[in-house]
Design an enzyme around this catalytic site. Structure first.
Site, PDB file in Angstrom:
ATOM      1  CE  LYS A  22       0.395  -2.305   7.223  1.00 42.16           C
ATOM      2  NZ  LYS A  22      -0.299  -1.455   8.194  1.00 42.16           N
ATOM      3  CG  ASN A  23      -3.495  -0.581   6.028  1.00 45.70           C
ATOM      4  OD1 ASN A  23      -2.774  -1.085   6.888  1.00 45.70           O
ATOM      5  ND2 ASN A  23      -3.231   0.587   5.461  1.00 45.70           N
ATOM      6  CB  CYS A 118       4.411   5.021  11.387  1.00 46.24           C
ATOM      7  SG  CYS A 118       4.571   3.537  10.406  1.00 46.24           S
ATOM      8  NE  ARG A 123      -0.998   7.231  12.474  1.00 48.18           N
ATOM      9  CZ  ARG A 123      -0.780   6.179  11.700  1.00 48.18           C
ATOM     10  NH1 ARG A 123       0.400   5.649  11.629  1.00 48.18           N
ATOM     11  NH2 ARG A 123      -1.744   5.661  10.982  1.00 48.18           N
ATOM     12  CG  ASP A 307      -0.542   4.256   3.754  1.00 51.01           C
ATOM     13  OD1 ASP A 307      -0.104   5.092   4.558  1.00 51.01           O
ATOM     14  OD2 ASP A 307      -1.432   3.436   4.042  1.00 51.01           O
ATOM     15  NE  ARG A 399       4.108  -1.523  12.048  1.00 55.80           N
ATOM     16  CZ  ARG A 399       3.579  -0.317  11.934  1.00 55.80           C
ATOM     17  NH1 ARG A 399       4.339   0.749  11.941  1.00 55.80           N
ATOM     18  NH2 ARG A 399       2.274  -0.150  11.833  1.00 55.80           N
TER      19      ARG A 399
HETATM   20  C1  UD1 Z   1      -5.063   4.179   8.196  1.00 56.71           C
HETATM   21  C2  UD1 Z   1      -4.048   3.238   7.597  1.00 56.71           C
HETATM   22  C3  UD1 Z   1      -2.750   3.978   7.275  1.00 56.71           C
HETATM   23  C4  UD1 Z   1      -3.059   5.191   6.398  1.00 56.71           C
HETATM   24  C5  UD1 Z   1      -4.140   6.051   7.009  1.00 56.71           C
HETATM   25  C6  UD1 Z   1      -4.581   7.178   6.095  1.00 56.71           C
HETATM   26  C7  UD1 Z   1      -4.585   1.126   8.655  1.00 56.71           C
HETATM   27  C8  UD1 Z   1      -4.212   0.067   9.621  1.00 56.71           C
HETATM   28  N1  UD1 Z   1      -3.774   2.173   8.560  1.00 56.71           N
HETATM   29  O1  UD1 Z   1      -4.518   4.658   9.421  1.00 56.71           O
HETATM   30  O2  UD1 Z   1      -1.887   3.085   6.600  1.00 56.71           O
HETATM   31  O3  UD1 Z   1      -1.888   5.960   6.245  1.00 56.71           O
HETATM   32  O4  UD1 Z   1      -5.305   5.263   7.300  1.00 56.71           O
HETATM   33  O5  UD1 Z   1      -5.014   6.685   4.890  1.00 56.71           O
HETATM   34  O6  UD1 Z   1      -5.568   1.016   7.944  1.00 56.71           O
HETATM   35  N2  UD1 Z   1      -6.904  11.443  13.328  1.00 56.71           N
HETATM   36  C9  UD1 Z   1      -7.229  12.230  14.415  1.00 56.71           C
HETATM   37  N3  UD1 Z   1      -7.946  11.655  15.430  1.00 56.71           N
HETATM   38  C10 UD1 Z   1      -8.376  10.369  15.379  1.00 56.71           C
HETATM   39  C11 UD1 Z   1      -8.047   9.580  14.263  1.00 56.71           C
HETATM   40  C12 UD1 Z   1      -7.309  10.146  13.246  1.00 56.71           C
HETATM   41  O7  UD1 Z   1      -6.859  13.386  14.478  1.00 56.71           O
HETATM   42  O8  UD1 Z   1      -9.034   9.917  16.326  1.00 56.71           O
HETATM   43  C13 UD1 Z   1      -6.106  12.029  12.234  1.00 56.71           C
HETATM   44  C14 UD1 Z   1      -4.764  11.330  12.036  1.00 56.71           C
HETATM   45  O9  UD1 Z   1      -3.776  11.828  12.908  1.00 56.71           O
HETATM   46  C15 UD1 Z   1      -4.484  11.643  10.579  1.00 56.71           C
HETATM   47  C16 UD1 Z   1      -5.879  11.605   9.947  1.00 56.71           C
HETATM   48  O10 UD1 Z   1      -6.800  11.811  11.018  1.00 56.71           O
HETATM   49  O11 UD1 Z   1      -3.953  12.923  10.464  1.00 56.71           O
HETATM   50  C17 UD1 Z   1      -6.222  10.321   9.228  1.00 56.71           C
HETATM   51  O12 UD1 Z   1      -5.951   9.228  10.070  1.00 56.71           O
HETATM   52  P1  UD1 Z   1      -6.742   7.855   9.931  1.00 56.71           P
HETATM   53  O13 UD1 Z   1      -7.490   7.838   8.651  1.00 56.71           O
HETATM   54  O14 UD1 Z   1      -7.490   7.625  11.182  1.00 56.71           O
HETATM   55  O15 UD1 Z   1      -5.533   6.820   9.852  1.00 56.71           O
HETATM   56  P2  UD1 Z   1      -5.448   5.393  10.480  1.00 56.71           P
HETATM   57  O16 UD1 Z   1      -6.780   4.739  10.492  1.00 56.71           O
HETATM   58  O17 UD1 Z   1      -4.673   5.443  11.728  1.00 56.71           O
END
Ligand code: UD1
Length: 421
Positions: A22-23, A118, A123, A307, A399
């Site tokens: 999915k990711n 979620c 986030r 995850d 999802r």
């Molecule tokens: C992706 C995965 C999710 C997984 C996560 C971490 C997908 C669709 N989802 O989510 O399943 O749990 O990686 O491995 O691939 N952050 C900020 N600012 C930003 C972006 C992120 O502060 O602009 C923080 C987030 O709140 C979190 C951390 O950085 O604490 C990591 O998030 P990120 O790696 O961006 O997760 P996702 O890409 O949303």
């Protein structure tokens, strides 16, 4: 509303075929917005988030032909694309933010709703926006939307992410692929799904190189090619079923995987005491009666995945001593703990640390799923509880897990979907 009924406790035995990731599918689908050539994507999982992403692309004008039977999609963006991603579609799925990069790269403007997803923490998307600004994007946030433009088009630059972010790395790799000149991205996420996206973009004609462990160098291109691409396996799904085998003292063959990619998880489960044998495309995992306790923290790849944290927590409830999990990625990702405690677990939360007492015998209960991975952790606990458990709010589960009931039933679990009265 649908719910799940699980009757435990049974040892799981048999073979589980792992679906496409999915990711990986989400950023790859978003990246199709870059191209006006024909694209075929294979091995897509049939899950709600993918359906939502396809709806989102269709709402923007993408011409999409989905074959659920073949698990493939044909996309051709020859029509005019609307550079607008509505709240209605982005609210349920954080990955909606991934359309921002390709829209700005190709059309120089975008209006994208701030994402949902979620309820596991704030986030934010500040890292995405800051990095896109460095490529020349101007934006403002109003009415819950990001209003962004790149009047001169995107221009390559050097960017060091302040924190490792999977989504921001993906958004920027896609955007920079069409920017003018060279972009160097530092402190990138190196999750296998990022590599899958890079492989897809390269196959489509983008010029992207890994030039350091966490560094990606991209030379912008102007033209792309037709492409056919096969999505990698879902490593989180694979890890979930491996934990299910270890937890129920079962014997599962997990097929259609690359064990090398989930080495961290395999090593952890071996440490806990499971017997694991790997071959090129499969893993056999035999659960043992004695489960060892563990102290562990989640971290970006190749560390232990956030995850799989909820699922591992269930397993550690069965360990012979006290365990500890520190959640280093999301600040609010222990919501499953209170539901597990209702089933007899003894988990205490101190900020981002969970202390987990072992030797728990789970009791069946009526439960509430709170997010995607939490939902599956409740199923896992219910699989070991003698008697009937009911899990509500399973839309979270849908999802991200393809055919979970069927896959579990095939290996001996008693699980079915029922309608709420
Ligand atoms: C992706 C995965 C999710 C997984 C996560 C971490 C997908 C669709 N989802 O989510 O399943 O749990 O990686 O491995 O691939 N952050 C900020 N600012 C930003 C972006 C992120 O502060 O602009 C923080 C987030 O709140 C979190 C951390 O950085 O604490 C990591 O998030 P990120 O790696 O961006 O997760 P996702 O890409 O949303």
């Amino acid at each position: 509303m649908k719910k799940l009924e699980v009757i435990g406790a049974k040892k799981l035995k048999g073979t589980i075929n792992i679906s496409g990731s999915k990711n990986s599918s989400l950023p790859i689908l978003a990246a199709t917005l870059l191209s006006n050539k024909k694209i075929e994507i294979q091995n897509l999982p049939t899950v709600k988030d993918i359906e939502t992403m396809i709806l989102l692309l269709s709402s923007m004008g993408s011409k999409i032909n989905l074959s659920k039977k073949k698990k493939s999609v044909n996309i051709h963006n020859f029509k005019k694309i609307k550079t607008y991603a509505s709240y209605n579609l982005v609210k349920t799925m954080r990955a909606g933010i991934l359309v921002l990069g390709p829209l700005l790269a190709r059309f120089k403007k975008a209006k994208v709703s701030l994402p949902g997803g979620c309820a596991i923490g704030a986030r934010p998307v500040d890292i995405h926006l800051k990095a896109l600004s460095k490529l020349g994007v101007k934006y403002k946030i109003a009415d819950g939307y990001i209003h962004a433009t790149a009047p001169k088009g995107l221009i390559g630059n050097k960017i060091k992410f302040s924190k490792i972010s999977v989504g921001a790395t993906e958004n920027l790799v896609i955007a920079a692929s069409f920017a003018k000149g060279k972009t160097i991205l530092k402190n990138c996420a190196i999750e296998p799904e990022v590599s899958d996206l890079v492989n897809f973009l390269r196959k489509m004609g983008c010029n992207i190189k890994w030039t350091g462990r966490r560094t990606i160098t991209i030379f912008g291109v102007k033209k792309l090619k037709e492409v056919k691409y096969n999505i990698m396996f879902d490593r989180i799904e694979a890890g979930t079923y491996m934990i299910a085998a270890a937890l129920t003292g079962g014997d599962l063959k997990i097929v259609n995987v690359k064990p090398k990619i989930i080495k961290t998880e395999i090593d952890i489960l071996k440490k806990i005491g499971a017997d694991i044998r790997t071959k090129k495309n499969k893993i056999r995992i035999i659960g043992k009666n004695k489960i060892k306790n563990l102290k562990i923290f989640t971290s970006p790849y190749p560390g232990f995945s956030t995850d799989l944290q909820a699922q591992l927590m269930v397993l550690l409830c069965k360990a012979s001593g006290k365990s500890q999990i520190t959640e280093k990625i999301f600040e609010n990702r222990f919501m499953h703990a209170s539901e597990l405690n209702r089933m007899g677990a003894k988990i205490k939360i101190f900020g981002n640390k969970a202390i987990i007492e072992g030797n728990v015998i789970f009791k069946p209960a009526e439960l509430m799923a709170t997010d995607l991975r939490a939902s599956v952790s409740l199923i896992l606990a219910a699989l070991t509880a003698k008697g009937k458990s009911i899990i509500n709010r399973i839309y979270h589960l849908d999802r991200g897990y393809e055919n979970i009931e069927r896959k579990l039933r095939n290996v001996g679990a008693k699980i079915r979907r029922i309608s709420q009265k």
